[in-house]
Design a protein around this motif. Structure first.
Motif, short mmCIF file in Angstrom:
data_model
loop_
_atom_site.label_atom_id
_atom_site.label_comp_id
_atom_site.label_asym_id
_atom_site.label_seq_id
_atom_site.Cartn_x
_atom_site.Cartn_y
_atom_site.Cartn_z
N LYS A 62 0.82 -1.22 0.00
CA LYS A 62 0.00 0.00 0.00
C LYS A 62 0.86 1.27 0.00
CE LYS A 62 -0.62 0.02 5.05
NZ LYS A 62 -1.61 -0.01 6.15
N GLU A 63 2.12 1.15 0.43
CA GLU A 63 3.03 2.32 0.44
C GLU A 63 3.76 2.50 -0.90
OE1 GLU A 63 2.55 0.43 4.42
OE2 GLU A 63 3.38 -0.30 2.51
N PHE A 64 3.45 1.67 -1.89
CA PHE A 64 4.13 1.71 -3.19
C PHE A 64 3.85 3.03 -3.92
CE2 PHE A 64 3.93 1.10 -7.82
CZ PHE A 64 5.19 0.59 -8.08
N LYS A 65 4.93 3.63 -4.45
CA LYS A 65 4.80 4.85 -5.24
C LYS A 65 5.56 4.66 -6.56
CE LYS A 65 4.47 8.24 -1.46
NZ LYS A 65 5.08 9.47 -0.90
N PRO A 66 4.90 4.83 -7.70
CA PRO A 66 5.62 4.72 -8.98
C PRO A 66 6.67 5.83 -9.10
CG PRO A 66 3.23 4.65 -9.30
CD PRO A 66 3.47 5.08 -7.88
N LEU A 67 7.84 5.47 -9.57
CA LEU A 67 8.91 6.46 -9.70
C LEU A 67 8.63 7.47 -10.81
CD1 LEU A 67 12.06 4.27 -9.05
CD2 LEU A 67 11.45 6.36 -7.83
N LEU A 68 7.72 7.16 -11.69
CA LEU A 68 7.35 8.11 -12.74
C LEU A 68 6.61 9.32 -12.17
CD1 LEU A 68 6.24 5.81 -15.70
CD2 LEU A 68 8.28 7.25 -15.57
N GLY A 77 12.45 8.97 -2.76
CA GLY A 77 12.30 8.65 -4.18
C GLY A 77 13.53 9.03 -4.98
N ARG A 78 14.14 10.17 -4.65
CA ARG A 78 15.36 10.60 -5.34
C ARG A 78 16.50 9.63 -5.07
NH1 ARG A 78 14.31 13.89 -9.48
NH2 ARG A 78 12.50 15.13 -8.92
N GLN A 79 16.57 9.13 -3.84
CA GLN A 79 17.60 8.15 -3.50
C GLN A 79 17.39 6.85 -4.27
OE1 GLN A 79 17.03 7.98 0.76
NE2 GLN A 79 18.60 9.54 1.15
N ALA A 80 16.13 6.44 -4.37
CA ALA A 80 15.80 5.22 -5.13
C ALA A 80 16.17 5.39 -6.60
CB ALA A 80 14.31 4.90 -4.98
N LEU A 81 15.88 6.54 -7.16
CA LEU A 81 16.17 6.81 -8.57
C LEU A 81 17.68 6.81 -8.82
CD1 LEU A 81 14.56 7.41 -11.15
CD2 LEU A 81 14.89 9.83 -10.69
N ALA A 82 18.43 7.39 -7.88
CA ALA A 82 19.90 7.42 -8.00
C ALA A 82 20.47 6.01 -7.96
CB ALA A 82 20.49 8.27 -6.88
N TYR A 83 19.91 5.17 -7.08
CA TYR A 83 20.37 3.77 -6.99
C TYR A 83 20.13 3.04 -8.31
CZ TYR A 83 20.60 -1.13 -5.63
OH TYR A 83 20.92 -2.45 -5.58
N LEU A 84 18.95 3.21 -8.88
CA LEU A 84 18.62 2.54 -10.14
C LEU A 84 19.52 3.01 -11.28
CD1 LEU A 84 14.71 2.53 -10.02
CD2 LEU A 84 16.23 0.56 -9.81
N ASN A 98 6.97 -0.45 -14.68
CA ASN A 98 6.24 0.19 -13.58
C ASN A 98 7.00 0.09 -12.26
OD1 ASN A 98 4.09 1.56 -12.30
ND2 ASN A 98 3.13 -0.38 -11.69
N ILE A 99 8.29 0.40 -12.31
CA ILE A 99 9.14 0.30 -11.11
C ILE A 99 8.83 1.46 -10.16
CG2 ILE A 99 11.53 0.26 -10.28
CD1 ILE A 99 12.33 -0.90 -12.99
N GLY A 100 8.78 1.13 -8.87
CA GLY A 100 8.51 2.15 -7.87
C GLY A 100 9.30 1.92 -6.61
N TYR A 101 8.89 2.56 -5.54
CA TYR A 101 9.56 2.41 -4.25
C TYR A 101 8.51 2.53 -3.16
CZ TYR A 101 8.99 7.41 -3.56
OH TYR A 101 8.45 8.66 -3.40
N TYR A 109 12.23 2.08 2.26
CA TYR A 109 13.54 2.23 1.63
C TYR A 109 13.83 1.09 0.63
CZ TYR A 109 14.94 6.04 4.72
OH TYR A 109 15.03 7.25 5.36
N MET A 110 12.78 0.58 0.01
CA MET A 110 12.97 -0.50 -0.96
C MET A 110 12.40 -0.13 -2.32
SD MET A 110 12.50 -4.14 0.97
CE MET A 110 13.83 -4.77 2.00
N ILE A 111 13.16 -0.49 -3.35
CA ILE A 111 12.68 -0.39 -4.72
C ILE A 111 11.83 -1.62 -4.99
CG2 ILE A 111 13.42 -0.55 -7.13
CD1 ILE A 111 15.93 1.07 -6.16
N VAL A 112 10.69 -1.42 -5.62
CA VAL A 112 9.78 -2.52 -5.92
C VAL A 112 9.68 -2.69 -7.43
CG1 VAL A 112 7.41 -3.35 -5.75
CG2 VAL A 112 8.46 -2.21 -3.80
N ILE A 113 10.01 -3.91 -7.90
CA ILE A 113 9.92 -4.22 -9.33
C ILE A 113 8.78 -5.22 -9.52
CG2 ILE A 113 11.13 -5.07 -11.36
CD1 ILE A 113 13.75 -4.46 -9.95
N PRO A 114 7.65 -4.80 -10.09
CA PRO A 114 6.52 -5.71 -10.27
C PRO A 114 6.71 -6.63 -11.48
CG PRO A 114 5.83 -3.39 -10.22
CD PRO A 114 7.31 -3.43 -10.45
#
Length: 267
Positions: A62-68, A77-84, A98-101, A109-114
């Motif tokens: 439920k805490e999932f947010k699309p990086l787009l 989100g910026r940290q997640a984007l930098a990691y990717l 549809n990758i998010g965090y 603090y986790m990237i989620v790849i569906p």
């Protein structure tokens, strides 16, 4: 060599093809379906078409947010984007998959790849921690891995590339399926065996070579043309798209003799 009905191995000394069941022999010889049906009455054969699988319900956290949909004020989100970006994942990949965090919850603090099925339904996801100080790197959903990851993007009439993880599949880009580990799950094997795909590339890490050889033997017995990619102590996500594709293109099909030689080398 007809034994107890469970195993009846065959081996052609001319082309060196071999298998563990007469049904696979008739399939490779393109025998009529009625002949194959007759043999099935007398031998035990695992037919991947026979079983139906109960689909487990799954939802993104439920805490999932699309990086787009990232805003400038979103620090996590910026940290997640930098990691990717550091892992070689492009904005096109983020959009396509549809990758998010997650901001909070058990996947904080986790990237989620569906992963989505061929119908577009969520069938799995992998969560990867981008906090370098966290002792937990991965956290998977509480469900079976017996799915076909990234099935929505797979062309079952084109060469298939099997890799270990989702980041490896993102690096390969073209018709790559992550095993989510070092084993081919039943549902994926069923899909491979019953599909039109003829060429299969196995690109696993060096520490999974025993498993890779087992997969080669299974798929050769099913009449597939199999390529064992020498990953040279790296995984696809470390190599990047250009290097891994070049390596795949240079790989030649593995034969029964090659398989036997590699098995001896690992003893």
């Amino acid at each position: 060599n007809f034994t107890d009905g469970q195993k009846n191995p065959w081996h052609c000394w001319v082309c060196n093809k071999k298998g563990t069941n007469l049904v696979t022999l008739l399939k490779q010889a393109k025998a009529p379906s009625e002949k194959i049906a007759e043999i099935k009455k007398h031998v035990s054969y695992k037919d991947y078409r026979d079983n139906t699988k109960k689909v487990e319900a799954i939802n993104l956290p439920k805490e999932f947010k699309p990086l787009l949909e990232l805003t400038k004020s979103d620090i996590k989100g910026r940290q997640a984007l930098a990691y990717l970006k550091k892992r070689g994942v492009s904005k096109a990949d983020i959009m396509r998959y549809n990758i998010g965090y997650c901001d909070g919850g058990v996947y904080d603090y986790m990237i989620v790849i569906p992963s989505y099925s061929h119908e577009g339904s969520l069938n799995y996801f992998v969560a990867r921690n981008y906090n370098p100080h966290s002792p937990v790197k991965y956290k998977n959903p509480p469900m079976s891995k017996d799915v076909v990851p990234f099935e929505l993007f797979i062309n079952w009439s084109s060469p298939l590339i099997l890799v270990e993880g989702m980041f490896d599949a993102l690096a390969v880009k073209r018709n790559a399926i992550p095993l989510l580990g070092k084993h081919i799950q039943r549902e994926l094997m069923k899909k491979i065996v019953t599909s039109e795909v003829k060429k299969i590339y196995i690109a696993l890490d060096q520490d999974a070579q025993k498993d890779a050889l087992k997969f080669c033997e299974q798929l050769l017995n099913e009449g597939k043309e199999v390529y064992l990619v020498n990953m040279q102590e790296k995984d696809p996500s470390e190599m990047g798209f250009s290097e891994v594709i070049k390596l795949i293109q240079e790989t030649t099909p593995i034969s029964g003799y090659d398989l036997m030689s590699l098995k001896f080398q690992m003893i």
